[in-house]
Design a protein around this motif. Structure first.
Motif, mmCIF file in Angstrom:
data_model
loop_
_atom_site.group_PDB
_atom_site.id
_atom_site.type_symbol
_atom_site.label_atom_id
_atom_site.label_comp_id
_atom_site.label_asym_id
_atom_site.label_seq_id
_atom_site.Cartn_x
_atom_site.Cartn_y
_atom_site.Cartn_z
ATOM 1 N N THR A 1 -0.660 -1.615 4.743
ATOM 2 C CA THR A 1 -0.139 -1.022 3.513
ATOM 3 C C THR A 1 -1.051 -1.393 2.356
ATOM 4 N N VAL A 2 -0.724 -0.917 1.179
ATOM 5 C CA VAL A 2 -1.565 -1.122 -0.004
ATOM 6 C C VAL A 2 -0.687 -1.568 -1.160
ATOM 7 N N ALA B 1 7.709 -3.395 6.681
ATOM 8 C CA ALA B 1 7.105 -2.798 7.872
ATOM 9 C C ALA B 1 5.766 -3.445 8.194
ATOM 10 N N ALA B 2 4.983 -3.736 7.160
ATOM 11 C CA ALA B 2 3.685 -4.380 7.384
ATOM 12 C C ALA B 2 3.869 -5.800 7.896
ATOM 13 N N ARG B 3 4.854 -6.503 7.383
ATOM 14 C CA ARG B 3 5.127 -7.856 7.878
ATOM 15 C C ARG B 3 5.538 -7.834 9.343
ATOM 16 N N GLY B 4 6.146 -6.740 9.751
ATOM 17 C CA GLY B 4 6.540 -6.600 11.152
ATOM 18 C C GLY B 4 5.401 -6.187 12.066
ATOM 19 N N PRO C 1 -0.637 -11.426 8.314
ATOM 20 C CA PRO C 1 -1.773 -12.363 8.356
ATOM 21 C C PRO C 1 -2.490 -12.351 9.704
ATOM 22 N N GLY C 2 -3.806 -12.327 9.622
ATOM 23 C CA GLY C 2 -4.619 -12.347 10.837
ATOM 24 C C GLY C 2 -4.944 -10.978 11.389
#
Length: 286
Positions: free
Chosen positions: A227-228, A219-222, A168-169
């Motif tokens: 990602t998609v 990984a995207a949360r980190g 987010p952001g």
């Protein structure tokens, strides 16, 4: 409690308009038929038939009871059909992409297991491209996942638009190569994403590769990159990019069920359940 034997006799008499004919159909004597009807009338406290030596007429209470009797007998027939039928046994080899495994699929599998506890489920979770290979090799009975480009096999389940997601952001720096988190080849999603960026003339860099969509989400949360995911599927902890409108729009993908040429009864039963379940997209508006 209403005796189902009396109910069946009553409904048969109503249809035959004759105690004698009803007894013949049921394999009962006329006196037994009369006894069943009499006991039923005593139980409900209402007269159900008006009869004389030549005619048999149903009363208003009899007509009202007949409507309930039909429902009761139908319910009994359905219950007998379910529990008298041979229990399914065997094994079903199901392949599923992990994005569906993280979504509505567990509820479908639980319902199947509850109805057919003697069937062994062998579930393979993997990239859709790999699942196609397993199907073509005869290693799977059923597969659910994204439709591969140019492959018209399979029955549609639902469609979902792919979207760019990140922590987010996140604001994408369009002056730099787009940092991508994707699954490896063969992947329907990966091929679509890279083809879309190439057509838009955008640069990218694969910063992280994961063998599963859940790994890409982590990984995207980190904060590793972008990602998609298809809309409606679990991407918990992720949001569309702040400047996502500046990125090329991604197309819809179609999720399908694919079957082997010959299916066992357990596999055919599971396929029918999948095609009638929430995987048909009824959960999209929830």
């Amino acid at each position: 409690m209403l005796n189902p034997v009396w109910i069946k006799t009553f409904a048969t008499v109503a249809a035959a308009h004759s105690f004698t004919d009803a007894g013949r159909q049921l394999g009962l004597s006329q006196s037994s038929v009369s006894d069943h009807v009499r006991r039923l009338e005593q139980h409900v406290g209402r007269r159900l038939f008006v009869r004389d030596t030549h005619t048999l007429t149903m009363t208003a209470d009899g007509e009202a009871l007949l409507a309930h009797a039909r429902l009761i007998l139908d319910a009994i027939a359905r219950a007998e059909s379910q529990f008298n039928a041979p229990r399914l046994q065997g094994r079903v080899r199901l392949g599923t992409s992990d994005d569906l495994a993280l979504g509505p699929l567990p509820n479908v599998l639980a319902a199947f297991r509850n109805s057919h506890p003697d069937v062994e489920l062998e579930i393979t979770i993997g990239m859709t491209g790999k699942l196609y290979e397993l199907m073509d090799a005869g290693a799977l009975d059923l597969m659910i996942g994204k439709r591969r480009e140019g492959d018209r096999r399979g029955s549609p389940l639902f469609r979902g638009k792919l979207e760019w997601l990140a922590r987010p952001g996140t604001v994408a720096d369009l002056r730099q190569p787009l940092p991508l988190i994707l699954v490896p080849e063969p992947s329907v999603t990966r091929a679509i994403v890279l083809d879309t960026l190439a057509k838009a003339g955008m640069r990218w860099q694969i910063v992280c590769t994961s063998s599963s969509h859940s790994g890409c989400i982590a990984a995207a949360r980190g904060g590793l990159g972008i990602t998609v995911r298809a809309q409606y599927l679990s991407g918990r902890g992720l949001s569309p990019l702040v400047n996502g409108d500046s990125l090329p729009a991604l197309p819809e993908v179609e999720f399908i069920s694919l079957r082997a040429g010959r299916l066992s009864r357990p596999a055919e039963t599971l396929l029918q359940l999948l095609q009638k379940s929430d995987l048909r997209g009824s959960w999209l508006d929830e």
